[in-house]
Scaffold this active site. Structure first.
Site, PDB file in Angstrom:
ATOM      1  CG  ASP A 138     -20.255  63.349  13.538  1.00  0.00           C
ATOM      2  OD1 ASP A 138     -20.830  62.780  12.588  1.00  0.00           O
ATOM      3  OD2 ASP A 138     -20.852  63.950  14.445  1.00  0.00           O
ATOM      4  CB  SER A 139     -20.576  63.336   8.342  1.00  0.00           C
ATOM      5  OG  SER A 139     -21.854  63.356   8.965  1.00  0.00           O
ATOM      6  CG  ASP A 194     -19.184  59.283  19.980  1.00  0.00           C
ATOM      7  OD1 ASP A 194     -19.202  60.525  20.110  1.00  0.00           O
ATOM      8  OD2 ASP A 194     -20.075  58.664  19.361  1.00  0.00           O
TER       9      ASP A 194
END
Length: 378
Positions: free
Chosen positions: A92-93, A273
Site C-alpha cells: 500500500d502507498s 485484502d
C-alpha cells in the site's frame, strides 16, 4: 506482470484468472493476508505457505518506512528477503494512513502529506515521488499509487477535490515510476487507485482515469468499506469494475467480511485484502463454513469436538473448541495464533472454492448457498 483471464461466469461478472509476477503466480480471485510491518500478525511464514496456502501478502509503505526503515530494507535486498516470504507481495502507498491518521497529518494538496510519526512524534513528508522511491526500496511486486482515501460521509465538493488531487498525484507517481528502475533485479508494477467516495459521476471519472494508465499492471478500488452501507459498496464496486480494463486484475482495497468478498467476486473483483481474519481472530471470533463462532462463549467450555471438523487449517482438527476457549480466557498467545491461522486458512479456502465454482460454471448457486450459511451465529 501479466494477467491471464481463464474463465468468466455466465450468470454473474465473476471471473477466474492468474497473475504472473517475478516471485510466482497468483490464482484469482485471491485474498491477500495483511502484513503491515512485513509480518502477518501471530503467523509464521511457513504456516502462511503450508497451512494458510497464501499466495501473496501485503506490506505498508508508511509503516515500513518508519521501521525498520529504508536503509535496513535496502541492505537486506528488499522486503521478501528481509521477512523470508520470497513470494509475491503488494505494498500500500500510505494513502489509507492519510485517512486513518487524520489527527496526526496535514495534506498539502499541491505537494503531498505531512505525517507525525505515531511512534516518536517525528515529522515526515510524503510526496508522490517519495512514495514511489520508498516502494522501489521496499521491493514489492505490486506498488500502489499515492492517493487520499476519503472518509464516509463526505460532501460532494470534498470528494471531487480529493479525487482531483489523487489524479494529480497519480500522474506524478507514473512519471516517477517511469524515471526509476527496480533495485533488486526483478520487475515491479504500478496500480492506480479509483476514488470518488459514493458519487457515481466521480467514480466514473476516476475509473476512466485509472483505466487510461497504460503502464499499470492492474487497477484498485479505494475509499470503500469505510462506513458506507454495504449495498452502496456493492453498487459502486460493480459500476467501477464495468469501467476498468478486462485484461487487468481489479483489486478492492480493505474488504472485508466473507459476504463482502463473495459479493465483490460476483461483481468482477479479483483481489481482496483485510485485517479482519487476524484482528477478529485475536478477539476470539472465528469464521467457519457454517457461520461465526465466539470462542469466549461459555457453551464451548466442555465441547471437546474439533474447532471445525472439515476446516481448512491443521489447527481445526488438532485442537478442540474447549481448549481454544481456555486459551482465550487464560490470555495465552497461542489463542491468537490458532484463531489467526484458522481464519486466514478459511478465507483462502473461500476464494479458492469461488474460483473452482467459477471454472465449473456454477458460481452463483454456490455463492447463494454459502451466504446463507456464513451469516449464522453458532
Amino acid at each position: 506482470m501479466q494477467f491471464v483471464l481463464q474463465a468468466q461466469d455466465s450468470a454473474s461478472k465473476a471471473r477466474a484468472g492468474e497473475i504472473h509476477t517475478a516471485h510466482g503466480s497468483i490464482p484469482t480471485p485471491i485474498f491477500m493476508p495483511v502484513g503491515t510491518v512485513g509480518s502477518v500478525k501471530a503467523v509464521q511464514v511457513n504456516d502462511l505457505v503450508e497451512d494458510v496456502k497464501a499466495r501473496i501478502i501485503l506490506g505498508n509503505t508508511y509503516h515500513l518506512y518508519l521501521r525498520p526503515g529504508l536503509e535496513v530494507l535496502r541492505k537486506a535486498g528488499g522486503i521478501q528477503k528481509f521477512n523470508a516470504w520470497n513470494r509475491p507481495m503488494l505494498t500500500d502507498s500510505g494513502g489509507f494512513q492519510v485517512y486513518s491518521l487524520s489527527g496526526t497529518r496535514k495534506i498539502h494538496a499541491g505537494e503531498g502529506v505531512e505525517f507525525r510519526s505515531h511512534i516518536d512524534g517525528s515529522r515526515h513528508f510524503f510526496t508522490p515521488e517519495k512514495v514511489m522511491d520508498i516502494e522501489r526500496c521496499i521491493g514489492a511486486d505490486i506498488m500502489m499509487a499515492f492517493d487520499e482515501c476519503t472518509p464516509y460521509p463526505c460532501s460532494y465538493d470534498y470528494a471531487r477535490k480529493s479525487m482531483e488531487m489523487t489524479h494529480a498525484w497519480l500522474d506524478r507517481c507514473v512519471k516517477r515510476f517511469q524515471e526509476t528502475e527496480p533495485l533488486y533485479g526483478y520487475e515491479q508494477t504500478l496500480f492506480p487507485i479509483v476514488q470518488g467516495s459514493v458519487y457515481k459521476d466521480l467514480r466514473k471519472a476516476s475509473a476512466e482515469k485509472a483505466a487510461s494508465i497504460e503502464i499499470a499492471g492492474g487497477c484498485a478500488i479505494g475509499g470503500l468499506s469505510v462506513g458506507e452501507p454495504k449495498e452502496v459498496m456493492y453498487e459502486i464496486t460493480e459500476q467501477v469494475c464495468d469501467l476498468l480494463p478486462k485484461g487487468k486484475p481489479r483489486y478492492l482495497m480493505g474488504v472485508g467480511t466473507p459476504e463482502n468478498i463473495l459479493e465483490g467476486i460476483a461483481r468482477g473483483v479479483d483481489m481482496f485484502d483485510c485485517v479482519m481474519p487476524t484482528r477478529n481472530g485475536r478477539n476470539a471470533m472465528l469464521f467457519t463454513k457454517n457461520g461465526i463462532m465466539n470462542m469466549k462463549n461459555l457453551k464451548w467450555a466442555d465441547d471437546f469436538s474439533p474447532i471445525e471438523p472439515d476446516g481448512a487449517s491443521r489447527v481445526d482438527t488438532l485442537y478442540t473448541k474447549a481448549y481454544l476457549r481456555h486459551l482465550f480466557h487464560a490470555q495465552e498467545y497461542l489463542a491468537a495464533m490458532v484463531a489467526s491461522l484458522h481464519n486466514l486458512a478459511f478465507y483462502l479456502w473461500l476464494v479458492g472454492e469461488a474460483r473452482r465454482h467459477i471454472l465449473q460454471g456454477d458460481f452463483v448457486p454456490w455463492k447463494d448457498s454459502m451466504l446463507e450459511r456464513l451469516m449464522q451465529r453458532l
